[in-house]
Design a protein around this motif. Structure first.
Motif, mmCIF file in Angstrom:
data_model
loop_
_atom_site.group_PDB
_atom_site.id
_atom_site.type_symbol
_atom_site.label_atom_id
_atom_site.label_comp_id
_atom_site.label_asym_id
_atom_site.label_seq_id
_atom_site.Cartn_x
_atom_site.Cartn_y
_atom_site.Cartn_z
ATOM 1 N N THR A 29 -3.170 -0.906 -2.900
ATOM 2 C CA THR A 29 -4.582 -0.555 -2.689
ATOM 3 C C THR A 29 -5.208 -0.047 -3.984
ATOM 4 O O THR A 29 -6.331 -0.425 -4.342
ATOM 5 C CB THR A 29 -4.691 0.520 -1.595
ATOM 6 N N ARG A 30 -4.481 0.791 -4.691
ATOM 7 C CA ARG A 30 -4.988 1.338 -5.954
ATOM 8 C C ARG A 30 -5.185 0.237 -6.997
ATOM 9 O O ARG A 30 -6.217 0.189 -7.689
ATOM 10 C CB ARG A 30 -4.008 2.390 -6.484
ATOM 11 N N PRO B 235 0.843 -1.191 0.000
ATOM 12 C CA PRO B 235 0.000 0.000 0.000
ATOM 13 C C PRO B 235 0.887 1.254 0.000
ATOM 14 O O PRO B 235 1.992 1.222 0.555
ATOM 15 C CB PRO B 235 -0.780 -0.120 1.314
ATOM 16 N N PRO B 236 0.461 2.353 -0.622
ATOM 17 C CA PRO B 236 -0.859 2.570 -1.239
ATOM 18 C C PRO B 236 -0.969 2.090 -2.695
ATOM 19 O O PRO B 236 -2.064 2.053 -3.228
ATOM 20 C CB PRO B 236 -1.012 4.093 -1.171
#
Length: 390
Positions: A91-92, A87-88
């Motif tokens: 996450t994307r 992450p991040p």
């Protein structure tokens, strides 16, 4: 000391080795391959759950290998996939694929999955001999994930073969070549628009057009969904069928009451996990795990196959017990990297088990269990073939 996860006996039955290693220490340093390399192996359940969510254990393998000499030639779409991010960024990327695997989407796919299973089994009669890996466990998830992605039917045999070759243990040249063939083919599908409207590929291309994904990320996600979408499910189904064939009382219970099958899936996943050892992480700083000090900058391997048979969590762990409550198994991982396709995998295996148990009430192994051949890889725990008398 040789690599304890790479000999023929381990591939046939890894659980004695897992039990010995876990009994000695749930987190310990082990040699890996040749050249004096080593890693820390996590075999305890509590320690594995902790390791899966510890932010100090990174999946960013590009960062780990930066500046290190390598003889490998993996395609970047494979070596830098979502599995190899934190992450991040993770996450994307994950946000781009999770809508394809929601409970509602999977529920709408169940009639189609049932038709695929019925079609694969339609030409087989009770008493015939068949390899259930070849006739069901491999083609079912390949068909489903290719249709979900939008891969044209005429391409599916090739992409399945290249995906399988990514797990050719001990053959890095073969793995590297397969990674390029598969990624180049998926890039061609993306670039040519030769994928179905409404498919996952179509949705990924739409996110690229909106500036949310790069073209490389679209190809990488497509490759990952293809590989992960059928390899794990194939061996989830194959291992479940074998476990039931070796436990006729459990098979009889499910045949008499098929509505018990969804509740039995967690125990089948725990008993013989299709994920033996998860893709590696590495320590970004010094840490302590399970009483073991792990230095900075070393690989860490988490073994769900071992953790799922930890007697501290699962009494009588080597016994298949359909009454056991096993939701804490780690066969789909844990934390932010937990497999997003788990609902689809469960639906496919449930529907396939219902069909096999109802159509073939006298099904049995065609060879002694000790003659079955297992894939020589620590990552995936799965059969090369499953010969049965239907």
């Amino acid at each position: 000391m040789n690599d304890p996860l790479q000999d023929a006996e381990f591939f046939r039955d890894p659980y004695p080795a897992y039990a010995r290693l876990r009994g000695e220490c749930p987190v310990r340093r082990v040699p890996t391959g040749s050249g004096g390399h080593s890693a820390y192996l996590v075999t305890g359940h509590a320690e594995a759950r902790e390791a899966f969510v510890d932010p100090r254990l990174s999946k960013d393998t590009a960062r780990f290998f930066a500046g290190r000499a390598s003889q490998r030639d993996l395609h970047p779409a494979v070596s830098r996939s979502m599995l190899a991010t934190d992450p991040p960024q993770h996450t994307r990327l994950r946000r781009a694929v999770t809508p394809a695997f929601t409970a509602g989407r999977v529920a709408r796919m169940r009639p189609h999955i049932t038709r695929v299973v019925d079609g694969l089994l339609a030409h087989w009669a009770p008493g015939a001999e068949a390899d259930l890996m070849a006739v069901l466990a491999v083609p079912l998830p390949v068909t489903v994930i290719c249709e979900l992605l939008g891969v044209p039917e005429e391409d599916r045999g090739r992409v399945a073969r290249w995906s399988d070759e990514l797990f050719a243990a001990g053959r890095p040249d073969r793995i590297d070549a397969a990674s390029h063939r598969l990624a180049d083919h998926m890039a061609g599908l993306v670039g040519s628009g030769r994928h179905e409207e409404g498919s996952l590929l179509h949705a990924l291309v739409g996110r690229h057009d909106a500036g949310l994904l790069t073209e490389t990320e679209v190809v990488s996600l497509a490759v990952l969904m293809l590989v992960a979408g059928h390899e794990t499910t194939t061996h989830f189904l194959g291992n479940s069928l074998l476990a039931l064939l070796q436990h006729p009382e459990a098979m009889a219970r499910l045949r008499e009451d098929p509505d018990r099958i969804p509740g039995a899936l967690d125990e089948l996943l725990r008993f013989d996990s299709p994920l033996g050892v998860a893709t590696f992480r590495y320590s970004t700083e010094r840490l302590s795990l399970g009483g073991t000090e792990i230095p900075e900058g070393v690989p860490v391997l988490i073994a769900p196959g071992a953790a799922n048979r930890d007697p501290a969590v699962f009494p009588g762990p080597d016994r298949l017990d359909l009454d056991r409550q096993s939701p804490s198994h780690l066969s789909f991982g844990h934390g932010v990297h937990r497999c997003p396709g788990a609902p689809l995998a469960r639906a496919e295996v449930e529907i396939a088990l219902r069909a096999v148990l109802s159509r073939f009430p006298a099904i049995r192994l065609a060879v002694p269990a000790e003659e079955l051949r297992w894939r020589p890889t620590r990552l995936v725990r799965g059969l090369e073939s499953l010969p049965v008398v239907l």
